[in-house]
Enzyme design. Structure first.
Site, mmCIF file in Angstrom:
data_model
loop_
_atom_site.group_PDB
_atom_site.id
_atom_site.type_symbol
_atom_site.label_atom_id
_atom_site.label_comp_id
_atom_site.label_asym_id
_atom_site.label_seq_id
_atom_site.Cartn_x
_atom_site.Cartn_y
_atom_site.Cartn_z
ATOM 1 N N ASP A 100 0.817 -1.215 0.000
ATOM 2 C CA ASP A 100 0.000 0.000 0.000
ATOM 3 C C ASP A 100 0.853 1.268 0.000
ATOM 4 O OD1 ASP A 100 -2.149 -1.678 0.061
ATOM 5 O OD2 ASP A 100 -2.602 -1.381 2.192
ATOM 6 N N GLY A 101 2.010 1.206 0.653
ATOM 7 C CA GLY A 101 2.885 2.369 0.701
ATOM 8 C C GLY A 101 3.376 2.801 -0.669
ATOM 9 N N ASN A 111 -4.353 9.148 2.194
ATOM 10 C CA ASN A 111 -4.880 8.441 3.364
ATOM 11 C C ASN A 111 -5.354 9.392 4.463
ATOM 12 O OD1 ASN A 111 -4.957 5.762 2.745
ATOM 13 N ND2 ASN A 111 -3.203 5.150 3.982
#
Length: 380
Positions: free
Chosen positions: A124-125, A220
């Protein structure tokens, strides 16, 4: 970029009145699954982002780049620091492919108008990093699950050739992940200095010398916390210019629907589908049992400032990066960005999201109750 996409939201419209001439209001709600990737003409360039310092990704990276350049004839953009990996530098069989790459460096080169879509290799990073490279319009992102969690990476690398081909042909669904536009205004200060009667130099106090403004696009969350201090964080939260509350605790998380399944859910927030236009406000360990997470409309403007009576400064970070101190007089203004991240789906936005909840977060996983037979029911 050549992609054509529309940000479809729920809209309210007024229709002609009924027989009694009364106005009737109806909702027109767009089906999330109807959002599709459409190319005006076939894409020619692709940005490949690989997680740095991960040896397990070297072979998939090389395979993908060979496929894109030799089979698909695409222009491949790669970050310079990726090619500086000793394992890639030492691979003589990869030299010919490397020569065809277009390279760039973060914060120095602007490639926003040169890339048609993005492929991420990692977790996800990697997707969060891809988002940070584009401060305005973001190309469609295809994320392969080669990291640890993979909530935002729906594609498996085993069948990458057929999946990449489908994307190039425009046969893919899209979910538009909203971002936060964050403006940080900081008071510029310098230490006051003076000399007392005995010639001792004094460095007490601070002097205002102006303001600096920084802007970020956040996928995010924005996190404001107490940093290294042992005191409670004490910040004022404004909504459209009105003070709505003072956050006293370890801090506060302002997140997008995409970020609702990250830090926010660990702090007790609800999980929101990325198609829902909203901003979530979640306190971190609040010093009040009644301070529950709230969801506000995507169109509002939030502002966070250090309270006048705060005993210490606060710290802020954006998707876990660019961490900096927030002092008295500084402000953080947050709105929904006009530039979402078009994330390419494996199937469609709804099925992909629930699949991620089940596979990554084990949502509602438990042992099922045993069925009671007729004899057991009679005993009760």
């Amino acid at each position: 970029m050549q992609e054509v996409m529309k940000f479809n939201q729920c809209v309210q419209r007024q229709v002609p009145g009924d027989s009694n001439n009364n106005r009737v209001w109806k909702w027109h709600i767009q089906d999330p699954a109807s959002q599709r990737l459409t190319w005006n003409k076939p894409p020619k360039s692709v940005l490949v982002i690989k997680k740095i310092r991960d040896a397990s990704l070297l072979q998939p990276f090389k395979e993908l780049c060979r496929f894109l350049t030799e089979v698909k004839g695409m222009i491949v953009y790669v970050e310079q620091k990726v090619l500086e990996d000793p394992a890639i530098v030492a691979d003589e069989s990869f030299v010919a492919v490397k020569k065809t790459f277009c390279t760039f460096e973060e914060d120095f080169d602007d490639i926003s108008d040169q890339v048609d879509f993005i492929i991420c290799l990692g977790g996800d990073g990697t997707l969060l990093y891809a988002s940070s490279l584009f401060q305005e319009s973001v190309p469609p992102v295809m994320a392969f699950h080669l990291g640890s969690l993979g909530f935002l990476t729906p594609f498996k690398f085993d069948t990458y050739q057929s999946q990449v081909t489908q994307v190039i042909e425009g046969n893919a669904a899209i979910v538009l992940r909203s971002r936060l536009k964050v403006r940080v205004v900081k008071e510029c200060r310098e230490r006051k200095s003076g000399v007392d009667e005995q010639g001792v130099i004094l460095t007490n106090g601070e002097a205002d010398t102006g303001r600096t403004t920084m802007q970020y696009q956040v996928l995010n969350e924005v996190v404001v916390d107490r940093g290294p201090s042992s005191y409670l964080s004490n910040v004022d939260l404004f909504l459209d210019g009105h003070l709505i509350t003072t956050v006293q605790g370890d801090g506060v998380i302002v997140s997008t629907p995409t970020g609702s399944t990250a830090y926010a859910v660990a702090a007790g927030a609800s999980m929101i589908h990325p198609n829902v236009p909203a901003i979530m406000i979640t306190p971190i360990c609040p010093h009040s049992l009644s301070f529950r997470p709230i969801v506000v409309p995507a169109g509002v403007e939030l502002k966070i400032m250090l309270s006048c009576g705060a005993r210490n400064t606060a710290w802020v970070s954006f998707d876990g990066r660019k961490r900096q101190e927030v002092c008295h007089g500084d402000s953080i203004t947050i709105t929904t960005s006009c530039f979402p991240v078009p994330s390419i789906c494996f199937r469609d936005p709804v099925n992909d999201w629930f699949e991620s909840l089940a596979q990554c977060l084990h949502w509602n996983v438990r042992k099922k109750q045993h069925y009671l037979g007729s004899e057991e029911e009679e005993e009760y």
